[in-house]
Design an enzyme around this catalytic site. Structure first.
Site, PDB file in Angstrom:
ATOM      1  N   GLY B 233       0.770  -1.152   0.162  1.00 60.95           N
ATOM      2  CA  GLY B 233       0.106   0.000   0.021  1.00 60.95           C
ATOM      3  C   GLY B 233       0.782   1.471   0.166  1.00 60.95           C
ATOM      4  N   PRO B 269       4.901  -5.051  -1.458  1.00 60.00           N
ATOM      5  CG  PRO B 269       6.981  -4.487  -1.919  1.00 60.00           C
ATOM      6  CD  PRO B 269       6.271  -5.272  -0.544  1.00 60.00           C
ATOM      7  N   GLY B 270       4.081  -3.766  -4.148  1.00 63.96           N
ATOM      8  CA  GLY B 270       3.996  -3.407  -5.777  1.00 63.96           C
ATOM      9  C   GLY B 270       3.355  -2.328  -6.207  1.00 63.96           C
ATOM     10  NE  ARG B 271      -0.797   2.311  -5.809  1.00 70.64           N
ATOM     11  CZ  ARG B 271      -1.608   2.342  -6.923  1.00 70.64           C
ATOM     12  NH1 ARG B 271      -1.639   2.574  -7.439  1.00 70.64           N
ATOM     13  NH2 ARG B 271      -3.166   1.078  -6.499  1.00 70.64           N
ATOM     14  NE  ARG B 307      -3.564   2.632 -10.996  1.00 68.24           N
ATOM     15  CZ  ARG B 307      -3.443   3.662 -11.060  1.00 68.24           C
ATOM     16  NH1 ARG B 307      -3.207   5.229 -11.802  1.00 68.24           N
ATOM     17  NH2 ARG B 307      -3.759   4.755  -9.501  1.00 68.24           N
ATOM     18  CE1 TYR B 311      -9.654   1.067  -8.558  1.00 68.71           C
ATOM     19  CE2 TYR B 311      -7.726   1.178  -9.727  1.00 68.71           C
ATOM     20  CZ  TYR B 311      -8.583  -0.038  -9.496  1.00 68.71           C
ATOM     21  OH  TYR B 311      -8.265  -1.034  -9.312  1.00 68.71           O
ATOM     22  CB  CYS B 338     -17.429   3.210 -29.033  1.00 69.28           C
ATOM     23  SG  CYS B 338     -17.015   3.442 -30.748  1.00 69.28           S
ATOM     24  CD  GLU B 339     -17.405   1.792 -22.690  1.00 67.49           C
ATOM     25  OE1 GLU B 339     -17.678   2.464 -21.321  1.00 67.49           O
ATOM     26  OE2 GLU B 339     -18.167   0.626 -23.007  1.00 67.49           O
ATOM     27  CE1 TYR B 367      -3.049  -3.699  -8.624  1.00 67.53           C
ATOM     28  CE2 TYR B 367      -0.821  -2.397  -7.397  1.00 67.53           C
ATOM     29  CZ  TYR B 367      -1.854  -2.927  -7.367  1.00 67.53           C
ATOM     30  OH  TYR B 367      -1.569  -3.657  -6.638  1.00 67.53           O
TER      31      TYR B 367
END
Lengths: 404, 404
Positions: B233, B269-271, B307, B311, B338-339, B367
């Site tokens: 995190g 840890p990732g991010r 993302r 988010y 098309c969104e 991510y």
């Protein structure tokens, strides 16, 4: 899909038998519901026999598209990949329209080579690019221009597309300029005016407004459009509220429009054709008790069905066997992915559940599998087409080795 | 990544050369930034030499994980697929922890067979299932129990995981019960207390609170936990604000905690390991003028980088060549899907752009690819690893035929 003696069935197949035989999570589609949706759609608008182009983006399963094709439908595609998929499914290129704001030179060239019905252009730059490529190829290309009618579709902001702040189409001023540009080109044949104001529209009034805008602009252009492409966006009933677009009222508005303009109507329905034919069958892995609510942890996750995480969408949730016992606590249905967004629904007074129970999320035929991903290295679910008691695997479950 | 004589470069490679040679959209990762992140992380916490388990879910590229492994890191996995990927990358099973709220029986059995360091269980039902499977296999299995410390991580609600309304972990009361349960089992060896309060945490205070909660509960259990898994995190700086978690302050808090408890710390840890090593290189297809803003339509879309749509995340956006001309109108950077959700950023006073310009979105190493999909039948981008002037393709661009 209904309960027969408290056993949930899709057509004539028991959901619990599907789970047992094909494992979970699994997408199922009802063939007879598909047939009914298409026939209802056709029947409602039969007085002017529109060209119905299925919006491939809503469901890209080639075997399902093949079935849709058998009912005579064409395709609305938004990328070279979707165009290839539509052709692979056997759809006649003369029934294919190509939409989208960012068609690349390669995509345009491919569409021209395949002689599709229309490239619906969305900007001045795109039309110039079509003109340039067509000239190089010594072809005359049939196009449409997408108008942004600045009409509020009264739907979610994420799926509203016809307001001036949206990236889609061009405003009236640019539209008129572009009509003149096309008139002056030897390589472009302007055949169509297209619009698409959004998705999941439940009220016919935005469509009426849209038709009024189109009516006025056609008069201004003095151009004879062979086609008017009204896009899609027809809303379906999600959950228990039974609200959906009233086709009859929309039909009346179009018939009124057609009294003034002689043209062929194109529709681009996706959700209204396949939305309610789809079911996601999953299993309860664990029930986790909590102070205020219990978590029902399913083996289906946001990677399988993205709409709740992405749009806050609610899908009707059912059990494979109905009982009369209710849970005293709220159930929060979640997936196993390590994200708080991996949540499907919070439901009060739901039937009392136990682990290994089968849970079905309804109305996932549109933007279910097509938005799925391999997040958390999760293989994609299998897809089944069910007709009466016949089950056909129309896409196999992905294997872990396909992801390595 | 920096501008050298106004030319954007990643390590010693010019971004425009990458776009030319490998086409767009393409993900690039900086090897030296990866090395720096890992070394900084290790150095900051070196006084207690934690076991650092890279959170595979943030980036599942097997070749990248292989590089991370060479620095001695283990893995935090959340599915059987991620566990397979970690093993394929050569990570020692004794450095692998398995997290997640919905581990199936098959996943638990596989993890036991592979003799991984810890299965971090998240519910009573899961522990009972581990116990049952371990008993069948006549094995003693090392587990952790994930505590939900009911601590607000002051981050986005979608990525908060440590509050009592989140599906993760168990509350204090259940935790104490489960410790007793494990003590009574012949097939479970309780080795670890784990927590993870959320993602992208920028303030060290929630971590301090979390450590206080853990401190108190350990005392209550009277159990000697060989490992305390503090999760991940750790927030990184997105955009230009330069806010990121202060490692030093977090380190001080942990050292204080370790004076009272003799245990091995695990981090997930990732991010903070891969977030800022990644760049998404794309090309401007069209610039579409509009009344109040101009749309910059890129060939990268929400399927490539989810993302922003999921988010509302902002990624720093750069051009491959710096000029001094500014656009008078706001640029809205969008993809071709098309969104209306297919939108990356709205930026004022951005450098004046033209079609075919190269645009780079920064800090997409975590991510980014792991959340990507094939929506609109779009193949996934290529992934490159760049070290000095060396470019290695660590994943080939998907082909349309792979999607048919």
């Amino acid at each position: 899909m209904k309960y027969i003696k408290k056993i949930l069935t899709i057509e004539k197949v028991k959901v619990r038998d599907i789970a047992k035989k094909f494992d979970t999570p699994t997408y199922c589609y009802s063939y007879n519901q598909l047939k009914k949706n298409i026939n209802d759609f056709k029947k409602n608008f039969e007085s002017f026999s529109p060209l119905i182009c299925f919006a491939i983006k809503s469901n890209t399963n080639v075997n399902l598209i093949r079935e849709i094709k058998k009912f005579g439908l064409g395709a609305d595609v938004v990328s070279i990949g979707e165009l290839m998929m539509a052709l692979k499914a056997g759809i006649n290129p003369k029934k294919i329209v190509f939409s989208g704001v960012g068609k690349t030179s390669k995509e345009i060239a491919y569409a021209i080579d395949k002689k599709i019905l229309l490239i619906n252009a969305e900007s001045k730059s795109e039309i110039k690019e079509i003109d340039r490529i067509a000239k190089n190829k010594k072809k005359k290309v049939q196009i449409g221009i997408r108008l942004n009618p600045n009409t509020d579709a009264n739907t979610l902001s994420q799926i509203s597309t016809g307001k001036k702040e949206n990236k889609f189409g061009v405003n009236e001023k640019t539209f008129l300029e572009l009509v003149n540009y096309c008139m002056g080109s030897k390589n472009i044949s302007l055949k169509c005016l297209s619009v698409h104001i959004g998705s999941q529209i439940l009220d016919h009034k935005p469509y009426e407004k849209m038709l009024n805008v189109i009516d006025k602009i056609i008069v201004k252009t003095k151009h004879n459009f062979e086609f008017i492409d009204l896009g899609g966006g027809m809303g379906i009933s999600y959950g228990d509220n039974n609200r959906k677009l009233n086709y009859t009222k929309y039909n009346i508005a179009i018939k009124k429009f057609l009294k003034k303009h002689s043209t062929k109507i194109i529709f681009e329905p996706g959700r209204s054709i396949v939305g309610n034919i789809g079911f996601l069958i999953s299993k309860v892995i664990y029930i986790k008790e909590n102070d205020e609510k219990d978590f029902v942890i399913l083996d289906a996750a946001m990677n399988d069905l993205m709409r709740p995480a992405l749009y806050g969408a609610n899908h009707k949730t059912l059990t494979s066997i109905k009982t009369n016992r209710k849970s005293k606590k709220t159930y929060e249905f979640v997936g196993p992915i390590c994200e708080s967004t991996d949540k499907f629904a919070s439901l009060k007074n739901f039937q009392k559940l136990k682990e290994k129970d089968i849970i079905v999320m309804c109305d996932v035929g549109a933007y279910g599998m097509s938005l799925s991903s391999n997040y958390n290295v999760r293989p994609k679910p299998a897809e089944l087409l069910i007709e009466e008691s016949k089950i056909r695997i129309i896409k196999k479950r992905q294997k872990h080795k396909d992801l390595m």
